[in-house]
Design an enzyme around this catalytic site. Structure first.
Site, short mmCIF file in Angstrom:
data_model
loop_
_atom_site.label_atom_id
_atom_site.label_comp_id
_atom_site.label_asym_id
_atom_site.label_seq_id
_atom_site.Cartn_x
_atom_site.Cartn_y
_atom_site.Cartn_z
N ILE A 242 7.61 6.96 17.46
CA ILE A 242 7.18 7.63 16.22
C ILE A 242 5.88 8.41 16.41
O ILE A 242 5.80 9.59 16.12
CB ILE A 242 7.03 6.60 15.08
CG1 ILE A 242 8.32 5.77 14.94
CG2 ILE A 242 6.70 7.31 13.77
CD1 ILE A 242 9.55 6.57 14.58
N LYS B 207 0.83 -1.21 0.00
CA LYS B 207 0.00 0.00 0.00
C LYS B 207 0.87 1.25 0.00
O LYS B 207 0.61 2.21 -0.75
CB LYS B 207 -0.91 0.01 1.23
CG LYS B 207 -1.69 1.31 1.43
CD LYS B 207 -2.57 1.26 2.66
CE LYS B 207 -1.83 1.65 3.92
NZ LYS B 207 -1.86 3.11 4.17
N ASN B 208 1.90 1.25 0.83
CA ASN B 208 2.72 2.45 0.99
C ASN B 208 3.68 2.68 -0.17
O ASN B 208 4.40 3.68 -0.19
CB ASN B 208 3.49 2.39 2.31
CG ASN B 208 2.57 2.54 3.51
OD1 ASN B 208 1.48 3.09 3.40
ND2 ASN B 208 3.00 2.03 4.65
N ARG C 193 -8.48 -0.70 4.83
CA ARG C 193 -7.66 0.36 4.25
C ARG C 193 -6.27 -0.16 3.88
O ARG C 193 -5.63 0.38 2.97
CB ARG C 193 -7.51 1.53 5.22
CG ARG C 193 -8.74 2.39 5.40
CD ARG C 193 -8.44 3.60 6.27
NE ARG C 193 -7.25 4.28 5.79
CZ ARG C 193 -6.22 4.65 6.55
NH1 ARG C 193 -6.25 4.41 7.85
NH2 ARG C 193 -5.18 5.26 6.04
N ASP D 3 4.70 0.54 12.24
CA ASP D 3 3.54 -0.15 11.66
C ASP D 3 3.48 -1.63 12.05
O ASP D 3 2.49 -2.31 11.74
CB ASP D 3 3.55 -0.04 10.14
CG ASP D 3 3.00 1.30 9.66
OD1 ASP D 3 2.52 2.08 10.50
OD2 ASP D 3 3.06 1.56 8.44
N ARG E 151 0.81 14.20 12.59
CA ARG E 151 1.65 13.93 11.43
C ARG E 151 1.60 15.17 10.54
O ARG E 151 0.92 15.19 9.51
CB ARG E 151 1.17 12.67 10.69
CG ARG E 151 1.21 11.44 11.58
CD ARG E 151 1.15 10.16 10.81
NE ARG E 151 -0.20 9.82 10.43
CZ ARG E 151 -0.55 8.64 9.92
NH1 ARG E 151 0.35 7.71 9.74
NH2 ARG E 151 -1.79 8.37 9.58
N PRO E 152 2.29 16.23 10.95
CA PRO E 152 2.14 17.52 10.28
C PRO E 152 2.70 17.53 8.87
O PRO E 152 3.62 16.78 8.54
CB PRO E 152 2.92 18.47 11.18
CG PRO E 152 3.94 17.61 11.85
CD PRO E 152 3.27 16.28 12.05
N VAL E 153 2.13 18.43 8.05
CA VAL E 153 2.59 18.57 6.67
C VAL E 153 3.54 19.75 6.52
O VAL E 153 3.92 20.10 5.41
CB VAL E 153 1.39 18.75 5.71
CG1 VAL E 153 0.50 17.52 5.72
CG2 VAL E 153 0.60 20.00 6.07
N ASP E 154 3.95 20.35 7.64
CA ASP E 154 4.81 21.52 7.54
C ASP E 154 6.14 21.19 6.87
O ASP E 154 6.73 22.05 6.20
CB ASP E 154 5.05 22.13 8.93
CG ASP E 154 5.81 21.20 9.86
OD1 ASP E 154 5.35 20.06 10.04
OD2 ASP E 154 6.86 21.61 10.40
N GLN E 155 6.62 19.95 7.04
CA GLN E 155 7.88 19.56 6.39
C GLN E 155 7.73 19.57 4.87
O GLN E 155 8.65 19.97 4.14
CB GLN E 155 8.33 18.19 6.88
CG GLN E 155 8.61 18.12 8.37
CD GLN E 155 9.74 19.04 8.81
OE1 GLN E 155 10.84 18.97 8.29
NE2 GLN E 155 9.46 19.91 9.75
N ARG F 92 -4.51 10.15 4.52
CA ARG F 92 -3.40 11.08 4.63
C ARG F 92 -2.52 11.11 3.38
O ARG F 92 -1.90 12.13 3.07
CB ARG F 92 -2.56 10.70 5.86
CG ARG F 92 -1.36 11.59 6.08
CD ARG F 92 -0.66 11.22 7.38
NE ARG F 92 0.59 11.97 7.52
CZ ARG F 92 1.75 11.53 7.08
NH1 ARG F 92 1.83 10.37 6.47
NH2 ARG F 92 2.84 12.26 7.24
#
Length: 420
Positions: free
Chosen positions: A330, A22-23, A400, A308, A121-125, A92
């Site tokens: 994590i 999936k990933n 999922r 995971d 799990r921020p998207v700022d990066q 996400r």
């Protein structure tokens, strides 16, 4: 809402095919947006997240035809470089459309993503890295609105060092850099096998990439990419989940297409616990007899123990001999499955980012509720060894990330069925 009914106490024996990752599939579906030429992806898992991504991509006026585990895409008529909230609120990975759309079209509007509620799990990066490449990005009304400045046709190469190791961030920068002007250097890059697989697909499309699989990746931008045919790498997390299931229940199984080199630390712990795990030509073979020994571990970025796999190995520890300590580094909310495992008879104490469990000889079936994707897998494993019946509710989380798990387990001899 579907549920899984499990009647525990059976050993698992036989053979199971490990699906595509999936990933890896999700970023690779997004990578197809980088070219106007047709792209074919093989070994794509049939999962809810994949279906959501395909729906999102089709909404951009992209052709995406599915035939079994093969997806054929044509984005030559893509005319809507936007990922709306309604399409991405449960997933996400939607943020992975940002880099390809911005690189190819010079603009993108992407909703802030949703997904499992396992922590921040921020998207700022992502935003900081793409800004380093010259993008102008603002966040308004829940959307990231990105564009290449006037006077420039493309993103520009840059040196990007993230504050933390971020898998999706590395993937976004990797895809965006393939069409950027000049060289991009990614420092502190994620090293997961899924990153390597994405890079190999991009190289097949004409990208110039070196160092993938290490913490420093170099990308020389090219004017355009072409189509390709690519086979998605096997899912190491699904493979690890089945390894834990067989180890917990006892028995013997061949996990076809499994890659031991992608799961070295998990396999080392399974061997230390007492299971026999070997790489064979067809995949990975595991044998387990009697109660194993509980194993302590700490989750870290690849090649360390994957977060995971934490919940699944915790379920195994719960019925092993002795005690073990798990340290989760994590995600701050990734012990939500503990209360449900306790309902099944587990002996677990949580203190912040630490969980200590004392193995019990038996667990007993009960009604439990999945809280996220990997938590649901841990409850299935626990249900397979528990006395009596276990009902796992809210398995849409499971769907999922696991392709027909109940069918695969049934093929190994488990007594499990989906209840509509």
């Amino acid at each position: 809402m579907d549920k899984l009914l499990i009647r525990g106490g059976r050993e698992l024996r036989g053979e199971v095919r490990i699906s595509g990752a999936k990933n890896a599939a999700l970023p690779e579906l997004c990578a197809a947006l980088l070219t106007a030429e047709p792209v074919t992806l093989q070994n794509v898992p049939r999962l809810q997240d994949v279906a959501t991504m395909l729906k999102l991509i089709r909404n951009m006026v992209v052709t995406a035809d599915v035939d079994g585990d093969t997806v054929r895409m044509d984005s030559s008529k893509l005319s809507f470089p936007e990922a709306p909230y309604e399409m991405v609120k449960t997933m996400r990975a939607s943020v992975l459309t940002l880099g390809p759309l911005l690189a190819r079209f010079g603009e993108a509007t992407v909703s802030l993503p949703g997904g499992c509620a396992i922590g921040s799990r921020p998207v700022d990066q992502h935003i900081k890295g793409l800004q380093r490449m010259g993008a102008e990005i603002v966040v308004e009304h829940g959307y990231m609105i990105a564009k290449v400045p006037k006077g420039r046709e493309r993103l520009k190469g840059a040196s990007i060092t993230t504050d933390m190791v971020t898998v999706t961030g590395t993937e976004n920068f990797l895809m965006a850099a393939t069409l950027a002007e000049g060289e991009t250097i990614l420092e502190n890059a994620a090293m997961e096998p899924e990153i390597v697989d994405l890079a190999e697909m991009l190289i097949a499309m004409g990208a110039k990439i070196e160092g993938h699989g290490t913490s420093k990746i170099r990308i020389q931008g090219v004017d355009k990419l072409h189509g390709c045919t690519h086979r998605v790498v096997a899912d190491r997390i699904e493979c690890g989940t089945f390894l834990c299931a067989v180890a917990a229940t006892g028995g013997e199984a061949l996990l076809r297409h499994g890659r031991a080199d992608h799961l070295e630390i998990v396999i080392d712990l399974l061997r230390a616990a007492g299971a026999k795990v070997t790489q064979v030509e067809e995949g990975i073979r595991i044998e387990s007899h009697g109660r194993l020994q509980a194993q302590s571990f700490r989750t870290t970025e690849y090649p360390g123990f994957p977060t995971d796999m934490q919940a699944q190995f915790m379920a195994l520890n719960c019925i092993s001999e002795g005690s073990a300590k798990i340290t989760e580094t994590i995600f701050e909310n990734r012990f939500m499955h503990v209360n449900e495992l306790v309902r099944l008879g587990a002996n677990i104490h949580v203190d912040g980012k630490f969980a200590v469990m004392q193995g019990v000889e038996k667990m007993s079936g009960a009604i439990v509720m999945a809280t996220d994707l990997r938590a649901s897998a841990s409850l299935v494993i626990a249900g397979l060894v528990a006395d009596g019946e276990t009902m796992v509710d809210r398995i849409y989380h499971l769907d999922r990330g696991y392709e027909r798990m109940e069918e695969k387990l049934t093929g190994l001899g488990a007594d499990i069925e989906r209840i509509k």
